[in-house]
Scaffold this motif. Structure first.
Motif, PDB file in Angstrom:
ATOM      1  N   UNK A   8       0.810  -1.211   0.000  1.00 21.53           N
ATOM      2  CA  UNK A   8       0.000   0.000   0.000  1.00 21.53           C
ATOM      3  C   UNK A   8       0.846   1.266   0.000  1.00 21.53           C
ATOM      4  N   UNK A   9       1.929   1.275   0.769  1.00 23.07           N
ATOM      5  CA  UNK A   9       2.832   2.431   0.781  1.00 23.07           C
ATOM      6  C   UNK A   9       3.511   2.626  -0.575  1.00 23.07           C
ATOM      7  N   UNK A  10       3.892   1.523  -1.202  1.00 24.92           N
ATOM      8  CA  UNK A  10       4.512   1.612  -2.535  1.00 24.92           C
ATOM      9  C   UNK A  10       3.509   2.181  -3.536  1.00 24.92           C
ATOM     10  N   UNK A  11       2.276   1.694  -3.493  1.00 25.07           N
ATOM     11  CA  UNK A  11       1.237   2.180  -4.406  1.00 25.07           C
ATOM     12  C   UNK A  11       0.940   3.655  -4.146  1.00 25.07           C
ATOM     13  N   UNK A  12       0.894   4.051  -2.870  1.00 26.77           N
ATOM     14  CA  UNK A  12       0.607   5.460  -2.562  1.00 26.77           C
ATOM     15  C   UNK A  12       1.706   6.387  -3.079  1.00 26.77           C
ATOM     16  N   UNK A  13       2.923   5.893  -3.151  1.00 33.83           N
ATOM     17  CA  UNK A  13       4.040   6.705  -3.633  1.00 33.83           C
ATOM     18  C   UNK A  13       4.154   6.688  -5.163  1.00 33.83           C
ATOM     19  N   UNK A  14       3.970   5.504  -5.773  1.00 36.94           N
ATOM     20  CA  UNK A  14       4.259   5.343  -7.199  1.00 36.94           C
ATOM     21  C   UNK A  14       3.029   5.081  -8.069  1.00 36.94           C
ATOM     22  N   UNK A  15       1.888   4.830  -7.473  1.00 35.40           N
ATOM     23  CA  UNK A  15       0.688   4.521  -8.246  1.00 35.40           C
ATOM     24  C   UNK A  15       0.516   3.021  -8.435  1.00 35.40           C
ATOM     25  N   UNK A  16      -0.701   2.592  -8.701  1.00 34.81           N
ATOM     26  CA  UNK A  16      -0.993   1.156  -8.784  1.00 34.81           C
ATOM     27  C   UNK A  16      -0.376   0.505 -10.016  1.00 34.81           C
ATOM     28  N   UNK A  17      -0.040   1.297 -11.044  1.00 35.79           N
ATOM     29  CA  UNK A  17       0.551   0.716 -12.247  1.00 35.79           C
ATOM     30  C   UNK A  17       2.009   0.293 -12.044  1.00 35.79           C
ATOM     31  N   UNK A  18       2.601   0.597 -10.893  1.00 36.83           N
ATOM     32  CA  UNK A  18       3.968   0.164 -10.596  1.00 36.83           C
ATOM     33  C   UNK A  18       4.038  -1.354 -10.431  1.00 36.83           C
ATOM     34  N   UNK A  19       2.931  -1.982 -10.051  1.00 38.46           N
ATOM     35  CA  UNK A  19       2.914  -3.428  -9.814  1.00 38.46           C
ATOM     36  C   UNK A  19       2.476  -4.135 -11.093  1.00 38.46           C
ATOM     37  N   UNK A  37      12.091   0.992 -13.041  1.00 37.03           N
ATOM     38  CA  UNK A  37      11.680   1.680 -11.804  1.00 37.03           C
ATOM     39  C   UNK A  37      12.371   1.118 -10.558  1.00 37.03           C
ATOM     40  N   UNK A  38      13.236   0.127 -10.747  1.00 38.45           N
ATOM     41  CA  UNK A  38      13.846  -0.578  -9.615  1.00 38.45           C
ATOM     42  C   UNK A  38      14.581   0.357  -8.656  1.00 38.45           C
ATOM     43  N   UNK A  39      15.446   1.216  -9.162  1.00 45.07           N
ATOM     44  CA  UNK A  39      16.243   2.080  -8.280  1.00 45.07           C
ATOM     45  C   UNK A  39      15.386   3.007  -7.431  1.00 45.07           C
ATOM     46  N   UNK A  40      14.384   3.640  -8.041  1.00 48.98           N
ATOM     47  CA  UNK A  40      13.581   4.586  -7.269  1.00 48.98           C
ATOM     48  C   UNK A  40      12.707   3.870  -6.236  1.00 48.98           C
ATOM     49  N   UNK A  41      12.182   2.704  -6.570  1.00 49.14           N
ATOM     50  CA  UNK A  41      11.378   1.951  -5.598  1.00 49.14           C
ATOM     51  C   UNK A  41      12.269   1.487  -4.447  1.00 49.14           C
ATOM     52  N   UNK A  42      13.448   0.987  -4.757  1.00 49.56           N
ATOM     53  CA  UNK A  42      14.350   0.514  -3.702  1.00 49.56           C
ATOM     54  C   UNK A  42      14.847   1.654  -2.820  1.00 49.56           C
ATOM     55  N   UNK A  43      15.109   2.793  -3.408  1.00 41.85           N
ATOM     56  CA  UNK A  43      15.499   3.965  -2.608  1.00 41.85           C
ATOM     57  C   UNK A  43      14.374   4.318  -1.634  1.00 41.85           C
ATOM     58  N   UNK A  44      13.137   4.264  -2.115  1.00 45.57           N
ATOM     59  CA  UNK A  44      11.967   4.521  -1.261  1.00 45.57           C
ATOM     60  C   UNK A  44      11.891   3.501  -0.119  1.00 45.57           C
ATOM     61  N   UNK A  45      12.092   2.215  -0.436  1.00 47.88           N
ATOM     62  CA  UNK A  45      12.053   1.177   0.609  1.00 47.88           C
ATOM     63  C   UNK A  45      13.124   1.416   1.670  1.00 47.88           C
ATOM     64  N   UNK A  46      14.239   1.958   1.253  1.00 45.59           N
ATOM     65  CA  UNK A  46      15.350   2.189   2.178  1.00 45.59           C
ATOM     66  C   UNK A  46      15.156   3.432   3.050  1.00 45.59           C
ATOM     67  N   UNK A  47      14.659   4.512   2.476  1.00 40.23           N
ATOM     68  CA  UNK A  47      14.608   5.771   3.224  1.00 40.23           C
ATOM     69  C   UNK A  47      13.245   6.091   3.839  1.00 40.23           C
ATOM     70  N   UNK A  48      12.190   5.428   3.399  1.00 38.56           N
ATOM     71  CA  UNK A  48      10.854   5.725   3.928  1.00 38.56           C
ATOM     72  C   UNK A  48      10.834   5.363   5.420  1.00 38.56           C
ATOM     73  N   UNK A  49      10.537   6.308   6.310  1.00 32.52           N
ATOM     74  CA  UNK A  49      10.654   6.071   7.753  1.00 32.52           C
ATOM     75  C   UNK A  49       9.812   4.913   8.286  1.00 32.52           C
ATOM     76  N   UNK A  50       8.660   4.654   7.708  1.00 31.99           N
ATOM     77  CA  UNK A  50       7.830   3.547   8.183  1.00 31.99           C
ATOM     78  C   UNK A  50       8.373   2.189   7.750  1.00 31.99           C
TER      79      UNK A  50
END
Length: 169
Positions: A8-19, A37-50
């Motif tokens: 859900x957090x990934x979708x809220x950041x990148x949209x449902x078409x990311x999956x 889109x791998x680098x930007x999604x992984x950067x988000x997974x790493x830095x997103x505080x939750x």
């Protein structure tokens, strides 16, 4: 945090078409995202505080075979402080003989543990990791021919005068 919340957090950041695909049946559910889109999604997974996925535990490569024409790279992430895990996949086209190797972006700028994992996938499956600081064979000799975990791999019969494949009748 569970799979659905992370998704859900990934979708809220990148949209449902990311999956592109979702696997909820496996013991470790996963999502497949576009390679570009791998680098930007992984950067988000790493830095997103939750989320704070501070550990890339494993990278696995899979050759789906020449008939299917695809390969997969599977990433297993862990957040040590939050004690949650997540599996992310990218699917790439498999190269034919004589064509350039399939390419995936290196995650070494985000997680240093990607270094040896990516080298292993490169060595055994022939997937090129763009931006990797030292992409060379890690398990096989530097002059080894082919990639041993590919489904159409044909073993060498001899290597520097050493018989490496025996034929039994």
């Amino acid at each position: 945090m569970g799979f659905e919340e992370i998704k859900g957090l990934i979708i809220s950041m990148f949209g449902s078409d990311i999956i592109l695909k979702e696997d909820k049946v496996s013991p470790q559910p996963s999502i497949t995202i576009p390679n570009e889109r791998l680098l930007e999604v992984c950067q988000f997974l790493h830095v997103q505080p939750q989320l704070y996925f501070d550990f890339l535990a494993c990278i696995t490569g899979i050759d789906n075979g020449p008939e299917v024409g695809t390969m997969e790279v599977i990433y297993h992430f862990t957040s040590i402080p939050y004690e949650h895990n997540f599996v992310l996949k990218v699917e790439i086209s498999r190269n034919k003989e004589g064509e350039p190797l399939p390419k995936v972006y290196s995650l070494t700028p985000i997680w240093r543990t990607a270094d040896w994992h990516e080298r292993e996938v490169f060595d055994l499956l022939g997937i090129d990791f763009i931006g990797h600081p030292d992409l060379r064979r890690i398990l096989m000799p530097a002059d080894w021919q082919g990639y041993p975990l590919r489904k159409d791999y044909e073993e060498q019969t001899e290597y520097h005068g050493i018989i490496v494949k025996y034929y039994f009748f």
